[in-house]
Design a protein around this motif. Structure first.
Motif, PDB file in Angstrom:
ATOM      1  N   LEU A  40      12.438   1.004  -6.741  1.00  0.00           N
ATOM      2  CA  LEU A  40      10.986   1.340  -6.473  1.00  0.00           C
ATOM      3  C   LEU A  40      10.213  -0.108  -7.178  1.00  0.00           C
ATOM      4  N   PRO A  41      10.520  -0.389  -8.349  1.00  0.00           N
ATOM      5  CA  PRO A  41       9.855  -1.543  -9.161  1.00  0.00           C
ATOM      6  C   PRO A  41      10.259  -2.938  -8.556  1.00  0.00           C
ATOM      7  N   ALA A  42      11.733  -2.852  -8.064  1.00  0.00           N
ATOM      8  CA  ALA A  42      12.119  -4.104  -7.483  1.00  0.00           C
ATOM      9  C   ALA A  42      11.735  -4.560  -6.210  1.00  0.00           C
ATOM     10  N   THR A  43      11.343  -3.361  -5.514  1.00  0.00           N
ATOM     11  CA  THR A  43      10.592  -3.463  -3.941  1.00  0.00           C
ATOM     12  C   THR A  43       9.176  -3.884  -4.397  1.00  0.00           C
ATOM     13  N   ARG A  44       8.662  -3.456  -5.184  1.00  0.00           N
ATOM     14  CA  ARG A  44       7.115  -3.790  -5.563  1.00  0.00           C
ATOM     15  C   ARG A  44       7.123  -5.394  -6.051  1.00  0.00           C
ATOM     16  N   ALA A  45       8.149  -5.639  -6.946  1.00  0.00           N
ATOM     17  CA  ALA A  45       8.095  -7.205  -7.313  1.00  0.00           C
ATOM     18  C   ALA A  45       8.107  -8.070  -6.332  1.00  0.00           C
ATOM     19  N   ASP A  46       8.948  -7.835  -5.480  1.00  0.00           N
ATOM     20  CA  ASP A  46       9.386  -8.605  -4.395  1.00  0.00           C
ATOM     21  C   ASP A  46       7.946  -8.754  -3.383  1.00  0.00           C
ATOM     22  N   LEU A  47       7.470  -7.335  -2.904  1.00  0.00           N
ATOM     23  CA  LEU A  47       6.240  -7.673  -2.293  1.00  0.00           C
ATOM     24  C   LEU A  47       5.124  -8.477  -3.000  1.00  0.00           C
ATOM     25  N   LEU A  48       4.843  -8.287  -4.281  1.00  0.00           N
ATOM     26  CA  LEU A  48       3.768  -8.709  -5.106  1.00  0.00           C
ATOM     27  C   LEU A  48       4.109 -10.441  -5.151  1.00  0.00           C
ATOM     28  N   ARG A  49       5.578 -10.778  -5.155  1.00  0.00           N
ATOM     29  CA  ARG A  49       5.951 -12.077  -5.166  1.00  0.00           C
ATOM     30  C   ARG A  49       5.643 -13.005  -3.868  1.00  0.00           C
ATOM     31  N   ARG A  50       5.795 -12.186  -2.735  1.00  0.00           N
ATOM     32  CA  ARG A  50       5.224 -12.498  -1.478  1.00  0.00           C
ATOM     33  C   ARG A  50       3.930 -12.908  -1.352  1.00  0.00           C
ATOM     34  N   LEU A  51       3.025 -11.928  -2.060  1.00  0.00           N
ATOM     35  CA  LEU A  51       1.751 -12.043  -2.014  1.00  0.00           C
ATOM     36  C   LEU A  51       1.016 -13.115  -2.783  1.00  0.00           C
ATOM     37  N   GLY A  52       1.983 -13.685  -3.694  1.00  0.00           N
ATOM     38  CA  GLY A  52       1.503 -14.813  -4.916  1.00  0.00           C
ATOM     39  C   GLY A  52       0.879 -14.065  -5.920  1.00  0.00           C
ATOM     40  N   ARG A  53       1.161 -12.893  -6.215  1.00  0.00           N
ATOM     41  CA  ARG A  53       0.680 -12.075  -7.400  1.00  0.00           C
ATOM     42  C   ARG A  53       1.714 -12.159  -8.252  1.00  0.00           C
ATOM     43  N   LEU A  54       2.154 -13.403  -8.909  1.00  0.00           N
ATOM     44  CA  LEU A  54       3.245 -13.651  -9.682  1.00  0.00           C
ATOM     45  C   LEU A  54       3.456 -12.995 -11.100  1.00  0.00           C
ATOM     46  N   GLU A  55       2.230 -12.788 -11.577  1.00  0.00           N
ATOM     47  CA  GLU A  55       2.218 -12.208 -13.165  1.00  0.00           C
ATOM     48  C   GLU A  55       2.679 -10.772 -12.823  1.00  0.00           C
ATOM     49  N   GLU A  56       2.106  -9.893 -11.986  1.00  0.00           N
ATOM     50  CA  GLU A  56       2.267  -8.535 -11.694  1.00  0.00           C
ATOM     51  C   GLU A  56       3.820  -8.380 -11.273  1.00  0.00           C
ATOM     52  N   ALA A  57       4.197  -9.583 -10.308  1.00  0.00           N
ATOM     53  CA  ALA A  57       5.718  -9.477  -9.900  1.00  0.00           C
ATOM     54  C   ALA A  57       6.629  -9.542 -10.977  1.00  0.00           C
ATOM     55  N   ALA A  58       6.387 -10.485 -12.075  1.00  0.00           N
ATOM     56  CA  ALA A  58       7.294 -10.576 -13.244  1.00  0.00           C
ATOM     57  C   ALA A  58       7.316  -9.274 -13.886  1.00  0.00           C
ATOM     58  N   GLY A  59       6.269  -8.624 -14.224  1.00  0.00           N
ATOM     59  CA  GLY A  59       6.322  -7.285 -14.787  1.00  0.00           C
ATOM     60  C   GLY A  59       7.202  -6.289 -14.106  1.00  0.00           C
ATOM     61  N   SER A  60       7.055  -6.160 -12.999  1.00  0.00           N
ATOM     62  CA  SER A  60       7.846  -5.268 -11.931  1.00  0.00           C
ATOM     63  C   SER A  60       9.306  -5.554 -12.011  1.00  0.00           C
ATOM     64  N   TYR A  61       9.532  -6.935 -11.896  1.00  0.00           N
ATOM     65  CA  TYR A  61      11.007  -7.487 -12.046  1.00  0.00           C
ATOM     66  C   TYR A  61      11.545  -6.861 -13.319  1.00  0.00           C
TER      67      TYR A  61
ATOM     68  N   VAL B 252       0.831  -1.348  -0.016  1.00  0.00           N
ATOM     69  CA  VAL B 252      -0.040  -0.043  -0.003  1.00  0.00           C
ATOM     70  C   VAL B 252       0.877   1.285  -0.115  1.00  0.00           C
ATOM     71  N   LEU B 253       1.852   1.272   0.921  1.00  0.00           N
ATOM     72  CA  LEU B 253       2.936   2.229   0.979  1.00  0.00           C
ATOM     73  C   LEU B 253       3.876   2.679  -0.391  1.00  0.00           C
ATOM     74  N   VAL B 254       4.313   1.315  -1.037  1.00  0.00           N
ATOM     75  CA  VAL B 254       4.969   1.429  -2.184  1.00  0.00           C
ATOM     76  C   VAL B 254       3.997   2.060  -3.334  1.00  0.00           C
ATOM     77  N   ASP B 255       2.839   1.596  -3.364  1.00  0.00           N
ATOM     78  CA  ASP B 255       2.037   2.179  -4.840  1.00  0.00           C
ATOM     79  C   ASP B 255       1.632   3.547  -4.495  1.00  0.00           C
ATOM     80  N   LYS B 256       1.873   4.136  -3.168  1.00  0.00           N
ATOM     81  CA  LYS B 256       1.703   5.688  -3.150  1.00  0.00           C
ATOM     82  C   LYS B 256       2.698   6.260  -3.663  1.00  0.00           C
ATOM     83  N   LEU B 257       3.823   5.745  -3.906  1.00  0.00           N
ATOM     84  CA  LEU B 257       5.069   6.345  -4.536  1.00  0.00           C
ATOM     85  C   LEU B 257       5.131   6.214  -6.051  1.00  0.00           C
ATOM     86  N   THR B 258       4.213   5.690  -6.516  1.00  0.00           N
ATOM     87  CA  THR B 258       4.353   5.553  -8.173  1.00  0.00           C
ATOM     88  C   THR B 258       4.374   6.994  -8.821  1.00  0.00           C
ATOM     89  N   GLY B 259       5.368   7.087  -9.503  1.00  0.00           N
ATOM     90  CA  GLY B 259       5.643   8.259 -10.451  1.00  0.00           C
ATOM     91  C   GLY B 259       6.406   9.278  -9.933  1.00  0.00           C
TER      92      GLY B 259
END
Length: 408
Positions: free
Chosen positions: A363-384, A348-355
Motif C-alpha cells: 500500500l505505501p509502496a504503491t502510493r509512493a510510486d504514484l506520488l513520484r509520478r506526480l512529482g510530489r517527491l517529498e511525500e513519495a520519499a516518506g511513503s517509500y 484518489v483510490l489508494v488514499d481511500k484505503l488508508t488504514g
C-alpha cells in the motif's frame, strides 16, 4: 559432506513431513502431539544421520522414530487402560486406508483431508499450509494479512475443534470432494504465492513451493476436469509462473513488471495457461480464479509493456471485487486505473484505503510510486520509507531502497 547431509535432511523434511504427520494424526487423533513428535524425530535425525548415514527410506525412518516418541509420550501420560491400548496400537503397522476418493497423489489426499467442511474456511486453508506445506505461522499470517499471534490463535482453535468434535482425519469419498474444493484451491493459491513472492527472507522466489503448487493443481485439474475454477487456478498459476525467471535480476533485486525482459517469459506456459482459461470460460460459470487468470493473461500476452490493456485490467478487477470484496483487490484495481487514466485517478483510490491494510507494504509502496509520478517527491520519499519498514524480503527492500535513492 555436511552440505550434502543438510540437503538430504531438508529434502526429507519437505517431502516426508506431511505423510509422517498425517500418519501420527490418524493414529493418535492429536495434532499437537503429532507435530511435537515430528520435530523430535527430525532432531534425532540431525543427531544420528551424520554418524550413521542417511537411511535408504528416510520417510519410513522418520515415521518409526516419530511413532516411538508418540508411544513413549502416551505411556508416560497414561491414566488408564484406554491410554495404554492407544500406545500399544501405535506400534502396530497401520492398515492401508481404503481409497474411495479417486485422489491418488499422497500430498493432495492429505490436503483434502485437512479441508474438512466442519471447520471455518480460513482455518482449513491455514491448517493445510501449516501442517502439510510446512509454512511457518508467520508466513501464513502474512498471507492472510493478520498478525502472527492472531494466526497462532486461529490454528489453536481449529485443532481444538477437531479434537473436541471428533472430526475424523481421513480422505472423503469422491462424491464429497466438491464441498472441500474451495479450500483446496485456496491452499494451493497461497502456497504458490509464497513461492512466487516470499513473505520473508533473503530471496523473493521459493521455486520449490510454486512448482509443487502447479504440480498439485495439474493433478486436481485431471481429477476434476469439469470444474471451471480448478482450470482457472491452474491457468492463473501457469501465467504467473511464466514470468518467474525475470522477476529478479542477477543481484536478486526485484524487477518491476514493466522492466522485465518479455523475451525470456515462458511461452509454453503462457500458451497452456491461455488455453486452460479459454476452456474454463466456455463453461459460463465465472469465478475469482478465472478472473485473476484473465488479468494475468492481459499481462502475459502483451508483447510490450506499452501494449498492456490497462482499461480491461481495471474492469476485470472491478468484476473480481464482486467475488472477493477485499482491500487488496481494491489496491490492485487502483494501480490499473492509474495506468489507464493517470496517476491522479489512481491516487484518489489508494488514499481511500488508508488504514485498511495495516502492515501491508504494497500500500505505501504503491502510493509512493504514484506520488513520484506526480512529482510530489517529498511525500513519495516518506511513503517509500514506510514501505521499506514493512517489506519482508531483501529483494523488495533493495528495490524500494533504489527507488528512494532516485528521488533523494
Amino acid at each position: 559432506m555436511t552440505t550434502d547431509l543438510d540437503a538430504a535432511i531438508t529434502r526429507a523434511f519437505r517431502e516426508e513431513s506431511g505423510q509422517v504427520i498425517a500418519t501420527l494424526i490418524r493414529v493418535t487423533g492429536d495434532w499437537d502431539l503429532a507435530e511435537e513428535c515430528l520435530q523430535e524425530a527430525f532432531a534425532l535425525a540431525l543427531r544420528t544421520w551424520p554418524r550413521d548415514g542417511v537411511p535408504a527410506k528416510p520417510g519410513a525412518w522418520l515415521t518409526t522414530a516419530a511413532r516411538n516418541r508418540a508411544t513413549d509420550r502416551i505411556r508416560r501420560e497414561a491414566v488408564g487402560a484406554a491410554k495404554l491400548r492407544e500406545a500399544a496400537e501405535l506400534n502396530v503397522p497401520a492398515e492401508p486406508e481404503r481409497d474411495e476418493s479417486g485422489v491418488h497423489d499422497d500430498r493432495l489426499r492429505l490436503i483434502f483431508t485437512c479441508c474438512h467442511p466442519a471447520l471455518p474456511l480460513e482455518g482449513q486453508v491455514a491448517l493445510a499450509l501449516r501442517t502439510l506445506a510446512g509454512l511457518t505461522t508467520a508466513e501464513i499470517a502474512r498471507a492472510f494479512l493478520v498478525s502472527e499471534a492472531t494466526m497462532s490463535q486461529r490454528l489453536v482453535r481449529v485443532k481444538r475443534k477437531i479434537r473436541t468434535a471428533g472430526i475424523p482425519y481421513r480422505v472423503p469419498p469422491a462424491e464429497l470432494l466438491p464441498e472441500r474444493t474451495s479450500a483446496v484451491l485456496g491452499m494451493l493459491y497461497l502456497l504458490f504465492n509464497e513461492g512466487y513472492s516470499a513473505s520473508v527472507g533473503t530471496d523473493l522466489l521459493r521455486p520449490d513451493l510454486s512448482t509443487e503448487a502447479i504440480r498439485l493443481a495439474r493433478i486436481l485439474a485431471d481429477l476434476m476436469p469439469g470444474e471451471p475454477e480448478v482450470l482457472g487456478l491452474l491457468a492463473l498459476l501457469l501465467l504467473h509462473d511464466a514470468r518467474r525467471s525475470t522477476r529478479v535480476d542477477g543481484d536478486g533485486t526485484l524487477v518491476s513488471l514493466e522492466d522485465q525482459d518479455r523475451g525470456r517469459w515462458n511461452t509454453a506456459e503462457i500458451a497452456e495457461g491461455t488455453e486452460l482459461l479459454e476452456s474454463a470460460l466456455r463453461r459460463g460459470v465465472p469465478g475469482p480464479y478465472q478472473i485473476q487468470a484473465a488479468i494475468a493473461a492481459c499481462h502475459a500476452t502483451a508483447a510490450h509493456a506499452a501494449e498492456t490493456d490497462w482499461a480491461q485490467i481495471a474492469a476485470l478487477y472491478g468484476e473480481l471485487l464482486r467475488f472477493v470484496p477485499s482491500p487488496v483487490v481494491e489496491l490492485n484495481r487502483a494501480v490499473a486505473v492509474a495506468m489507464a487514466d493517470g496517476a491522479e485517478a489512481g491516487l484518489v483510490l489508494v488514499d481511500k484505503l488508508t488504514g485498511s491494510l495495516p502492515g501491508y507494504h504494497l500500500l505505501p509502496a504503491t502510493r509512493a510510486d504514484l506520488l513520484r509520478r506526480l512529482g510530489r517527491l517529498e511525500e513519495a520519499a516518506g511513503s517509500y520509507r514506510e514501505a521499506l519498514a514493512l517489506a519482508g524480503t531483501d529483494a523488495e527492500r533493495a528495490y524500494l531502497s533504489g527507488k528512494l535513492a532516485e528521488i533523494c
